[in-house]
Design a protein around this motif. Structure first.
Motif, mmCIF file in Angstrom:
data_model
loop_
_atom_site.group_PDB
_atom_site.id
_atom_site.type_symbol
_atom_site.label_atom_id
_atom_site.label_comp_id
_atom_site.label_asym_id
_atom_site.label_seq_id
_atom_site.Cartn_x
_atom_site.Cartn_y
_atom_site.Cartn_z
ATOM 1 N N SER A 10 0.932 -1.124 0.070
ATOM 2 C CA SER A 10 -0.018 0.124 0.051
ATOM 3 C C SER A 10 0.923 1.176 -0.077
ATOM 4 O O SER A 10 1.941 1.257 0.163
ATOM 5 C CB SER A 10 -1.070 0.061 1.306
ATOM 6 O OG SER A 10 -1.686 1.071 1.170
ATOM 7 N N ALA A 11 0.262 2.419 -0.230
ATOM 8 C CA ALA A 11 0.922 3.640 -0.307
ATOM 9 C C ALA A 11 1.284 4.227 1.121
ATOM 10 O O ALA A 11 1.542 2.992 2.044
ATOM 11 C CB ALA A 11 0.128 4.650 -1.159
ATOM 12 N N ASP A 17 -6.774 -4.464 3.552
ATOM 13 C CA ASP A 17 -6.064 -5.871 2.916
ATOM 14 C C ASP A 17 -4.612 -5.665 2.651
ATOM 15 O O ASP A 17 -3.978 -6.623 2.225
ATOM 16 C CB ASP A 17 -6.727 -6.034 1.601
ATOM 17 C CG ASP A 17 -8.270 -6.577 1.611
ATOM 18 O OD1 ASP A 17 -8.736 -7.074 2.757
ATOM 19 O OD2 ASP A 17 -9.142 -5.767 1.149
ATOM 20 N N ARG A 18 -4.142 -4.548 2.846
ATOM 21 C CA ARG A 18 -2.638 -4.168 2.484
ATOM 22 C C ARG A 18 -1.908 -3.374 3.377
ATOM 23 O O ARG A 18 -2.548 -2.202 3.809
ATOM 24 C CB ARG A 18 -2.460 -3.481 1.081
ATOM 25 C CG ARG A 18 -3.042 -4.592 0.083
ATOM 26 C CD ARG A 18 -3.050 -3.684 -1.486
ATOM 27 N NE ARG A 18 -2.020 -2.860 -1.595
ATOM 28 C CZ ARG A 18 -2.299 -1.801 -2.478
ATOM 29 N NH1 ARG A 18 -3.539 -1.609 -3.331
ATOM 30 N NH2 ARG A 18 -1.511 -0.890 -2.605
ATOM 31 N N GLN A 43 3.033 -8.287 9.877
ATOM 32 C CA GLN A 43 2.931 -8.981 8.537
ATOM 33 C C GLN A 43 3.919 -10.022 8.439
ATOM 34 O O GLN A 43 3.759 -10.891 7.819
ATOM 35 C CB GLN A 43 3.376 -7.774 7.456
ATOM 36 C CG GLN A 43 2.180 -6.834 7.213
ATOM 37 C CD GLN A 43 0.838 -7.131 6.997
ATOM 38 O OE1 GLN A 43 -0.151 -7.518 7.980
ATOM 39 N NE2 GLN A 43 0.722 -7.572 5.738
ATOM 40 N N MET A 44 4.997 -9.694 9.059
ATOM 41 C CA MET A 44 6.243 -10.739 9.285
ATOM 42 C C MET A 44 5.935 -11.936 10.063
ATOM 43 O O MET A 44 5.859 -13.187 9.723
ATOM 44 C CB MET A 44 7.518 -10.287 9.880
ATOM 45 C CG MET A 44 8.320 -9.352 8.952
ATOM 46 S SD MET A 44 9.603 -8.618 9.867
ATOM 47 C CE MET A 44 10.892 -9.900 9.436
ATOM 48 N N ASN A 45 4.799 -11.670 11.002
ATOM 49 C CA ASN A 45 4.190 -12.782 11.992
ATOM 50 C C ASN A 45 3.185 -13.543 10.971
ATOM 51 O O ASN A 45 3.024 -14.875 10.904
ATOM 52 C CB ASN A 45 3.545 -12.127 12.924
ATOM 53 C CG ASN A 45 4.491 -11.864 14.174
ATOM 54 O OD1 ASN A 45 5.563 -12.258 14.224
ATOM 55 N ND2 ASN A 45 3.753 -11.055 15.112
ATOM 56 N N ILE A 46 2.585 -12.832 10.198
ATOM 57 C CA ILE A 46 1.256 -13.475 9.370
ATOM 58 C C ILE A 46 2.119 -14.470 8.367
ATOM 59 O O ILE A 46 1.417 -15.507 7.972
ATOM 60 C CB ILE A 46 0.425 -12.358 8.757
ATOM 61 C CG1 ILE A 46 -0.423 -11.804 9.823
ATOM 62 C CG2 ILE A 46 -0.408 -12.872 7.622
ATOM 63 C CD1 ILE A 46 -1.157 -10.504 9.425
#
Length: 105
Positions: A10-11, A17-18, A43-46
């Motif tokens: 995403s920006a 979602d991003r 996000q790294m966890n996911i």
């Protein structure tokens, strides 16, 4: 083998979602993080990425969406007894900015 994981595309504003900018490369078992926006650790966890594998951080530029996850990542590495050398590369004055982040936190 090199594996690329897009942690955020995403920006400047995360969406449902991003996440904001972050890319993780696993190169021969060592991690290279390209930008570290807010929420990158989540996000790294996911994605199932062990943040202790990060050996290099590449900063494309100093906008918040690309670096606001750094303080939290540094703190996580510190409390996790990270004992590797963390290489950080970026544009002009990166060393000064990193030193300021370290002083603030």
């Amino acid at each position: 083998m090199t594996e690329i994981t897009f942690l955020g595309t995403s920006a400047m504003v995360p969406t449902k979602d991003r996440n904001v900018t972050g890319i993780y490369l696993d190169y021969k078992g060592e991690g290279i993080l390209i930008d570290c926006g807010e929420g990158t650790q989540r996000q790294m966890n996911i994605a199932g990425i062990n943040r202790l594998k990060v050996r290099t951080i590449l900063i494309t530029h100093w906008h918040g969406a690309h670096i606001l996850g750094l303080p939290g990542l540094f703190q996580t590495l510190a409390i996790s007894n990270y004992n590797k050398t963390l290489h950080i590369y970026g544009p002009k004055n990166t060393k000064n900015f990193i030193e300021l982040i370290m002083k603030m936190f």
